[in-house]
Motif scaffolding. Structure first.
Motif, mmCIF file in Angstrom:
data_model
loop_
_atom_site.group_PDB
_atom_site.id
_atom_site.type_symbol
_atom_site.label_atom_id
_atom_site.label_comp_id
_atom_site.label_asym_id
_atom_site.label_seq_id
_atom_site.Cartn_x
_atom_site.Cartn_y
_atom_site.Cartn_z
ATOM 1 N N ALA A 82 31.430 17.360 0.006
ATOM 2 C CA ALA A 82 30.746 16.329 -0.788
ATOM 3 C C ALA A 82 31.131 14.964 -0.222
ATOM 4 N N ILE A 83 30.152 14.075 -0.135
ATOM 5 C CA ILE A 83 30.373 12.741 0.435
ATOM 6 C C ILE A 83 31.304 11.965 -0.487
ATOM 7 N N ARG A 84 32.258 11.226 0.083
ATOM 8 C CA ARG A 84 33.148 10.412 -0.757
ATOM 9 C C ARG A 84 33.467 9.096 -0.063
ATOM 10 N N PRO A 114 26.069 19.880 -0.257
ATOM 11 C CA PRO A 114 27.332 19.848 -1.010
ATOM 12 C C PRO A 114 27.266 18.951 -2.252
ATOM 13 N N ASP A 115 26.392 17.931 -2.231
ATOM 14 C CA ASP A 115 26.303 16.990 -3.353
ATOM 15 C C ASP A 115 25.191 17.328 -4.342
ATOM 16 N N CYS A 116 24.655 18.563 -4.237
ATOM 17 C CA CYS A 116 23.441 18.863 -5.020
ATOM 18 C C CYS A 116 23.653 18.868 -6.529
ATOM 19 N N VAL A 131 22.279 15.643 -9.675
ATOM 20 C CA VAL A 131 20.814 15.681 -9.793
ATOM 21 C C VAL A 131 20.206 14.367 -10.277
ATOM 22 N N GLU A 132 21.041 13.470 -10.768
ATOM 23 C CA GLU A 132 20.506 12.160 -11.184
ATOM 24 C C GLU A 132 19.839 11.441 -10.004
ATOM 25 N N ASP A 133 20.344 11.675 -8.794
ATOM 26 C CA ASP A 133 19.866 10.897 -7.645
ATOM 27 C C ASP A 133 18.478 11.286 -7.113
ATOM 28 N N PRO A 134 18.107 12.590 -7.081
ATOM 29 C CA PRO A 134 16.800 12.940 -6.505
ATOM 30 C C PRO A 134 15.566 12.710 -7.377
ATOM 31 N N ASN A 164 21.717 12.943 4.581
ATOM 32 C CA ASN A 164 22.183 14.326 4.395
ATOM 33 C C ASN A 164 21.771 14.908 3.040
ATOM 34 N N ARG A 165 21.320 14.062 2.123
ATOM 35 C CA ARG A 165 20.977 14.559 0.787
ATOM 36 C C ARG A 165 19.460 14.692 0.568
ATOM 37 N N ARG A 166 18.668 14.337 1.571
ATOM 38 C CA ARG A 166 17.210 14.267 1.344
ATOM 39 C C ARG A 166 16.591 15.593 0.907
ATOM 40 N N GLY A 174 18.809 7.822 -7.763
ATOM 41 C CA GLY A 174 18.655 7.637 -9.209
ATOM 42 C C GLY A 174 19.868 6.992 -9.872
ATOM 43 N N GLY A 175 21.046 7.129 -9.257
ATOM 44 C CA GLY A 175 22.252 6.498 -9.797
ATOM 45 C C GLY A 175 22.165 4.978 -9.843
ATOM 46 N N ASP A 176 21.211 4.434 -9.104
ATOM 47 C CA ASP A 176 21.000 2.979 -9.143
ATOM 48 C C ASP A 176 20.002 2.556 -10.214
ATOM 49 N N ALA A 199 23.907 0.450 -0.893
ATOM 50 C CA ALA A 199 23.815 1.135 0.399
ATOM 51 C C ALA A 199 22.773 2.251 0.327
ATOM 52 N N ARG A 200 22.407 2.714 -0.867
ATOM 53 C CA ARG A 200 21.497 3.851 -1.038
ATOM 54 C C ARG A 200 20.069 3.447 -1.445
ATOM 55 N N THR A 201 19.930 2.302 -2.109
ATOM 56 C CA THR A 201 18.624 1.907 -2.664
ATOM 57 C C THR A 201 18.218 0.559 -2.091
ATOM 58 N N LEU A 226 29.372 2.416 -5.476
ATOM 59 C CA LEU A 226 28.301 3.276 -4.957
ATOM 60 C C LEU A 226 26.947 2.918 -5.552
ATOM 61 N N HIS A 227 26.861 2.925 -6.882
ATOM 62 C CA HIS A 227 25.570 2.742 -7.562
ATOM 63 C C HIS A 227 25.707 1.745 -8.717
ATOM 64 N N LEU A 228 24.572 1.219 -9.174
ATOM 65 C CA LEU A 228 24.599 0.355 -10.357
ATOM 66 C C LEU A 228 25.218 1.071 -11.557
ATOM 67 N N LYS A 254 36.499 11.822 -7.753
ATOM 68 C CA LYS A 254 37.054 11.768 -6.392
ATOM 69 C C LYS A 254 35.951 11.669 -5.338
ATOM 70 N N VAL A 255 34.772 12.188 -5.681
ATOM 71 C CA VAL A 255 33.634 12.089 -4.747
ATOM 72 C C VAL A 255 32.552 11.161 -5.319
ATOM 73 N N ASP A 256 33.021 10.183 -6.108
ATOM 74 C CA ASP A 256 32.152 9.118 -6.649
ATOM 75 C C ASP A 256 31.117 9.618 -7.657
ATOM 76 N N SER A 303 26.753 10.407 -15.790
ATOM 77 C CA SER A 303 25.292 10.350 -15.706
ATOM 78 C C SER A 303 24.765 11.128 -14.492
ATOM 79 N N CYS A 304 25.576 11.210 -13.423
ATOM 80 C CA CYS A 304 25.103 11.830 -12.174
ATOM 81 C C CYS A 304 24.717 13.289 -12.306
ATOM 82 N N CYS A 305 25.334 13.992 -13.245
ATOM 83 C CA CYS A 305 25.251 15.461 -13.239
ATOM 84 C C CYS A 305 24.092 16.034 -14.045
#
Ligand code: CIR
Length: 277
Positions: free
Chosen positions: A28-30, A70-72, A75-78, A95-97, A127-129, A143-145, A172-174, A263-265, A269-271
Protein backbone atom coordinates in the motif's frame (compact mmCIF):
# COMPACT_ATOMS: atom_id res chain seq x y z
CA UNK A 1 -45.79 14.50 -10.55
CA UNK A 2 -44.56 12.78 -7.44
CA UNK A 3 -42.68 14.96 -5.03
CA UNK A 4 -39.51 13.59 -3.57
CA UNK A 5 -38.55 14.95 -0.20
CA UNK A 6 -34.92 14.46 0.74
CA UNK A 7 -34.43 14.63 4.50
CA UNK A 8 -30.68 14.96 4.39
CA UNK A 9 -27.83 14.13 2.08
CA UNK A 10 -26.30 12.40 5.08
CA UNK A 11 -28.94 9.67 5.23
CA UNK A 12 -27.72 6.45 3.67
CA UNK A 13 -28.88 2.87 3.30
CA UNK A 14 -25.89 1.29 1.54
CA UNK A 15 -22.15 1.34 2.02
CA UNK A 16 -19.72 0.03 -0.55
CA UNK A 17 -16.51 -1.47 0.84
CA UNK A 18 -13.74 -3.72 -0.44
CA UNK A 19 -11.89 -6.57 1.25
CA UNK A 20 -8.21 -6.20 2.11
CA UNK A 21 -5.72 -7.88 -0.23
CA UNK A 22 -2.62 -9.49 1.29
CA UNK A 23 -0.54 -7.05 -0.78
CA UNK A 24 -1.88 -4.21 1.42
CA UNK A 25 0.68 -4.93 4.13
CA UNK A 26 3.83 -4.39 2.07
CA UNK A 27 2.67 -2.52 -1.01
CA UNK A 28 0.00 0.00 0.00
CA UNK A 29 1.31 3.46 -0.92
CA UNK A 30 2.46 5.51 2.08
CA UNK A 31 3.88 9.02 2.44
CA UNK A 32 6.17 7.83 5.25
CA UNK A 33 7.83 4.75 3.81
CA UNK A 34 9.27 3.70 7.17
CA UNK A 35 5.76 2.70 8.38
CA UNK A 36 5.23 -1.05 8.71
CA UNK A 37 1.72 -2.40 8.68
CA UNK A 38 0.52 -5.37 10.74
CA UNK A 39 -1.82 -7.18 8.33
CA UNK A 40 -3.86 -9.01 10.96
CA UNK A 41 -4.50 -5.83 12.94
CA UNK A 42 -5.29 -3.83 9.81
CA UNK A 43 -7.79 -6.42 8.62
CA UNK A 44 -9.39 -6.52 12.06
CA UNK A 45 -9.77 -2.74 11.97
CA UNK A 46 -11.47 -2.94 8.59
CA UNK A 47 -13.81 -5.67 9.97
CA UNK A 48 -14.67 -3.48 12.99
CA UNK A 49 -15.38 -0.59 10.65
CA UNK A 50 -17.73 -2.77 8.63
CA UNK A 51 -19.51 -3.81 11.85
CA UNK A 52 -19.92 -0.13 12.79
CA UNK A 53 -21.60 0.64 9.45
CA UNK A 54 -23.86 -2.40 9.83
CA UNK A 55 -24.85 -1.23 13.34
CA UNK A 56 -25.83 2.11 11.84
CA UNK A 57 -28.33 0.26 9.67
CA UNK A 58 -26.42 0.25 6.39
CA UNK A 59 -26.35 -2.70 4.05
CA UNK A 60 -22.65 -3.19 3.35
CA UNK A 61 -21.72 -4.41 -0.12
CA UNK A 62 -18.23 -5.86 0.35
CA UNK A 63 -16.37 -6.28 -2.93
CA UNK A 64 -13.65 -8.91 -3.33
CA UNK A 65 -10.04 -7.89 -2.79
CA UNK A 66 -7.75 -7.48 -5.77
CA UNK A 67 -4.11 -8.40 -5.06
CA UNK A 68 -3.02 -6.25 -8.02
CA UNK A 69 -4.30 -3.17 -6.18
CA UNK A 70 -2.83 -3.00 -2.66
CA UNK A 71 -4.81 0.20 -1.89
CA UNK A 72 -8.16 -1.09 -3.16
CA UNK A 73 -9.81 -0.95 0.30
CA UNK A 74 -9.77 2.85 -0.01
CA UNK A 75 -12.94 2.89 -2.11
CA UNK A 76 -13.62 6.55 -1.35
CA UNK A 77 -11.07 7.50 -4.01
CA UNK A 78 -12.39 5.77 -7.19
CA UNK A 79 -15.95 7.20 -7.11
CA UNK A 80 -17.86 10.20 -5.78
CA UNK A 81 -21.51 9.61 -5.02
CA UNK A 82 -23.91 12.45 -4.24
CA UNK A 83 -27.60 11.61 -4.27
CA UNK A 84 -28.32 9.38 -7.28
CA UNK A 85 -25.28 10.48 -9.27
CA UNK A 86 -21.85 8.88 -9.30
CA UNK A 87 -18.65 10.18 -10.84
CA UNK A 88 -16.13 7.41 -11.49
CA UNK A 89 -12.76 9.11 -11.16
CA UNK A 90 -9.45 8.98 -12.96
CA UNK A 91 -7.31 8.38 -9.89
CA UNK A 92 -4.37 10.63 -9.15
CA UNK A 93 -1.91 7.81 -8.56
CA UNK A 94 -1.28 5.86 -11.75
CA UNK A 95 -0.89 2.55 -9.84
CA UNK A 96 -4.46 2.86 -8.54
CA UNK A 97 -6.28 3.59 -11.82
CA UNK A 98 -7.52 0.02 -12.31
CA UNK A 99 -9.51 0.09 -9.05
CA UNK A 100 -12.55 1.65 -10.71
CA UNK A 101 -13.90 -1.35 -12.68
CA UNK A 102 -15.81 -3.34 -10.02
CA UNK A 103 -16.84 -0.10 -8.26
CA UNK A 104 -18.47 1.25 -11.40
CA UNK A 105 -20.14 -2.09 -12.04
CA UNK A 106 -21.88 -2.22 -8.68
CA UNK A 107 -22.84 1.49 -8.63
CA UNK A 108 -24.39 1.13 -12.06
CA UNK A 109 -25.96 -2.31 -12.03
CA UNK A 110 -26.81 -3.04 -8.41
CA UNK A 111 -27.43 0.47 -7.12
CA UNK A 112 -28.77 1.92 -10.38
CA UNK A 113 -26.94 5.22 -10.02
CA UNK A 114 -26.56 7.67 -12.85
CA UNK A 115 -22.88 7.18 -13.80
CA UNK A 116 -20.43 9.69 -15.28
CA UNK A 117 -16.88 8.68 -16.12
CA UNK A 118 -14.01 11.18 -16.28
CA UNK A 119 -13.13 11.43 -19.96
CA UNK A 120 -10.46 14.14 -19.96
CA UNK A 121 -7.17 12.21 -20.01
CA UNK A 122 -5.43 15.05 -18.16
CA UNK A 123 -7.99 15.31 -15.36
CA UNK A 124 -7.37 13.49 -12.08
CA UNK A 125 -9.44 13.20 -8.91
CA UNK A 126 -9.17 11.15 -5.72
CA UNK A 127 -12.48 11.04 -3.86
CA UNK A 128 -10.56 11.75 -0.64
CA UNK A 129 -10.24 15.32 -1.90
CA UNK A 130 -13.98 15.76 -2.36
CA UNK A 131 -15.78 17.17 0.65
CA UNK A 132 -19.53 17.45 0.09
CA UNK A 133 -20.98 19.66 2.82
CA UNK A 134 -24.64 19.09 1.99
CA UNK A 135 -24.77 22.44 0.19
CA UNK A 136 -21.60 22.68 -1.89
CA UNK A 137 -18.56 20.68 -2.92
CA UNK A 138 -15.08 21.62 -1.72
CA UNK A 139 -12.33 19.92 -3.69
CA UNK A 140 -8.75 19.62 -2.53
CA UNK A 141 -6.15 20.56 -5.14
CA UNK A 142 -3.49 18.06 -4.18
CA UNK A 143 -0.82 15.76 -5.58
CA UNK A 144 -3.80 13.54 -6.60
CA UNK A 145 -6.49 16.01 -7.75
CA UNK A 146 -5.96 18.74 -10.34
CA UNK A 147 -7.86 21.77 -11.73
CA UNK A 148 -9.20 19.75 -14.65
CA UNK A 149 -10.55 17.26 -12.15
CA UNK A 150 -12.31 20.07 -10.29
CA UNK A 151 -13.83 21.17 -13.60
CA UNK A 152 -15.16 17.66 -14.24
CA UNK A 153 -16.74 17.61 -10.77
CA UNK A 154 -18.40 20.98 -11.44
CA UNK A 155 -19.78 19.69 -14.76
CA UNK A 156 -21.06 16.49 -13.19
CA UNK A 157 -22.80 18.16 -10.25
CA UNK A 158 -23.97 21.53 -11.68
CA UNK A 159 -26.60 21.78 -8.90
CA UNK A 160 -23.86 22.59 -6.36
CA UNK A 161 -21.21 25.29 -6.12
CA UNK A 162 -17.73 23.73 -6.50
CA UNK A 163 -14.54 25.35 -5.15
CA UNK A 164 -10.91 24.24 -5.22
CA UNK A 165 -8.97 24.26 -1.93
CA UNK A 166 -5.16 24.06 -2.08
CA UNK A 167 -3.91 21.02 -0.15
CA UNK A 168 -0.61 21.45 1.68
CA UNK A 169 2.12 19.16 0.22
CA UNK A 170 2.52 17.33 3.56
CA UNK A 171 -1.17 16.34 3.48
CA UNK A 172 -2.58 13.63 1.18
CA UNK A 173 -6.18 14.78 0.69
CA UNK A 174 -8.55 17.56 1.77
CA UNK A 175 -10.51 15.06 3.85
CA UNK A 176 -7.33 14.06 5.69
CA UNK A 177 -7.94 17.26 7.69
CA UNK A 178 -11.66 18.10 7.38
CA UNK A 179 -14.98 16.21 7.25
CA UNK A 180 -18.60 16.85 8.21
CA UNK A 181 -19.42 16.07 11.85
CA UNK A 182 -23.07 17.09 11.60
CA UNK A 183 -25.53 19.11 9.51
CA UNK A 184 -23.66 22.37 8.88
CA UNK A 185 -20.86 21.31 11.24
CA UNK A 186 -17.32 20.67 9.99
CA UNK A 187 -14.48 19.10 11.99
CA UNK A 188 -11.03 20.46 11.07
CA UNK A 189 -7.48 19.51 12.09
CA UNK A 190 -5.01 21.72 13.90
CA UNK A 191 -1.58 21.22 12.30
CA UNK A 192 -0.06 24.29 10.65
CA UNK A 193 -0.74 22.69 7.25
CA UNK A 194 -4.36 22.06 8.22
CA UNK A 195 -4.74 25.63 9.47
CA UNK A 196 -3.62 27.01 6.09
CA UNK A 197 -6.09 24.76 4.33
CA UNK A 198 -8.84 25.70 6.79
CA UNK A 199 -8.28 29.37 5.99
CA UNK A 200 -8.84 28.57 2.31
CA UNK A 201 -12.00 26.62 3.20
CA UNK A 202 -13.34 29.66 5.06
CA UNK A 203 -12.39 32.03 2.22
CA UNK A 204 -13.68 29.92 -0.67
CA UNK A 205 -16.79 28.22 0.67
CA UNK A 206 -20.11 29.76 -0.33
CA UNK A 207 -21.87 28.91 2.94
CA UNK A 208 -21.09 29.28 6.62
CA UNK A 209 -20.51 26.30 8.84
CA UNK A 210 -19.90 25.73 12.48
CA UNK A 211 -16.27 24.67 12.73
CA UNK A 212 -15.03 22.27 15.40
CA UNK A 213 -11.29 22.89 15.53
CA UNK A 214 -9.29 19.93 16.79
CA UNK A 215 -5.61 19.59 17.73
CA UNK A 216 -4.74 16.54 15.66
CA UNK A 217 -5.43 16.24 11.93
CA UNK A 218 -6.54 12.58 12.04
CA UNK A 219 -9.16 13.51 14.67
CA UNK A 220 -10.97 15.56 12.02
CA UNK A 221 -11.73 12.58 9.79
CA UNK A 222 -15.10 11.28 10.97
CA UNK A 223 -18.21 9.78 9.37
CA UNK A 224 -21.61 11.40 9.76
CA UNK A 225 -24.32 8.85 8.94
CA UNK A 226 -28.05 8.97 9.65
CA UNK A 227 -27.59 11.52 12.46
CA UNK A 228 -24.85 9.44 14.11
CA UNK A 229 -21.08 9.75 14.13
CA UNK A 230 -18.25 7.25 13.68
CA UNK A 231 -14.98 8.56 15.09
CA UNK A 232 -11.57 7.25 16.15
CA UNK A 233 -10.61 6.00 19.63
CA UNK A 234 -9.31 8.06 22.55
CA UNK A 235 -5.62 7.03 22.13
CA UNK A 236 -5.70 8.08 18.48
CA UNK A 237 -7.52 11.34 19.19
CA UNK A 238 -5.74 12.40 22.38
CA UNK A 239 -7.69 13.47 25.48
CA UNK A 240 -8.44 17.03 24.33
CA UNK A 241 -9.78 16.11 20.91
CA UNK A 242 -11.72 13.21 22.40
CA UNK A 243 -13.48 15.55 24.84
CA UNK A 244 -14.09 18.20 22.23
CA UNK A 245 -15.53 15.74 19.74
CA UNK A 246 -17.84 14.21 22.33
CA UNK A 247 -19.13 17.60 23.40
CA UNK A 248 -20.04 18.30 19.76
CA UNK A 249 -21.89 15.06 19.12
CA UNK A 250 -25.50 14.92 20.27
CA UNK A 251 -26.66 11.61 18.75
CA UNK A 252 -25.24 8.11 19.02
CA UNK A 253 -21.60 7.52 18.18
CA UNK A 254 -19.34 4.56 17.51
CA UNK A 255 -15.58 4.44 18.03
CA UNK A 256 -13.39 2.59 15.54
CA UNK A 257 -9.59 2.29 15.76
CA UNK A 258 -7.86 3.02 12.45
CA UNK A 259 -4.23 3.36 13.51
CA UNK A 260 -2.95 0.63 11.15
CA UNK A 261 -4.71 2.29 8.18
CA UNK A 262 -3.26 5.63 9.20
CA UNK A 263 0.26 4.26 8.59
CA UNK A 264 -0.61 4.22 4.88
CA UNK A 265 -2.50 7.54 5.03
CA UNK A 266 -5.90 5.88 5.28
CA UNK A 267 -8.67 7.20 7.48
CA UNK A 268 -12.33 6.55 8.30
CA UNK A 269 -13.91 8.18 5.27
CA UNK A 270 -11.53 6.37 2.87
CA UNK A 271 -12.86 2.89 3.51
CA UNK A 272 -16.44 3.25 2.24
CA UNK A 273 -18.69 4.93 -0.28
CA UNK A 274 -21.94 5.94 1.40
CA UNK A 275 -25.04 5.72 -0.75
CA UNK A 276 -28.74 6.44 -0.56
CA UNK A 277 -30.39 4.42 -3.27
C1 CIR B 1 -2.96 6.12 -1.14
O1 CIR B 1 -1.88 6.68 -0.97
O2 CIR B 1 -3.62 6.28 -2.17
C2 CIR B 1 -3.47 5.22 -0.05
N1 CIR B 1 -2.38 4.60 0.62
C3 CIR B 1 -4.30 6.00 0.95
C4 CIR B 1 -5.58 6.53 0.37
C5 CIR B 1 -6.43 7.16 1.40
N2 CIR B 1 -7.65 7.57 0.83
C6 CIR B 1 -8.39 8.56 1.30
O3 CIR B 1 -8.00 9.23 2.23
N3 CIR B 1 -9.51 8.81 0.69
Amino acid sequence: ASKQIRMSYFNYNYALMRKMPKSFEKEAIRMDETQEVDFVKARQQLDNYKDALTKLGLEVIDLDADEEYPDCIFVEDPAIVIGKKALVTRLGHVNRRGETGPIKEVLQNKLQLDITEMKDEYATVDGGDVLFTGKEILVGLSARTNEKGVKTIAETFPEFPVSGIPVHPTVLHLKSIATMLGDGVMAVGGSSAAKEMFQAVKNKSKFNYKYVELERDPSANVLYINGKVVHKTQPELGDNDYKKLLSNISGDRIEVCMDEMYKVDGCLSCCSILINS
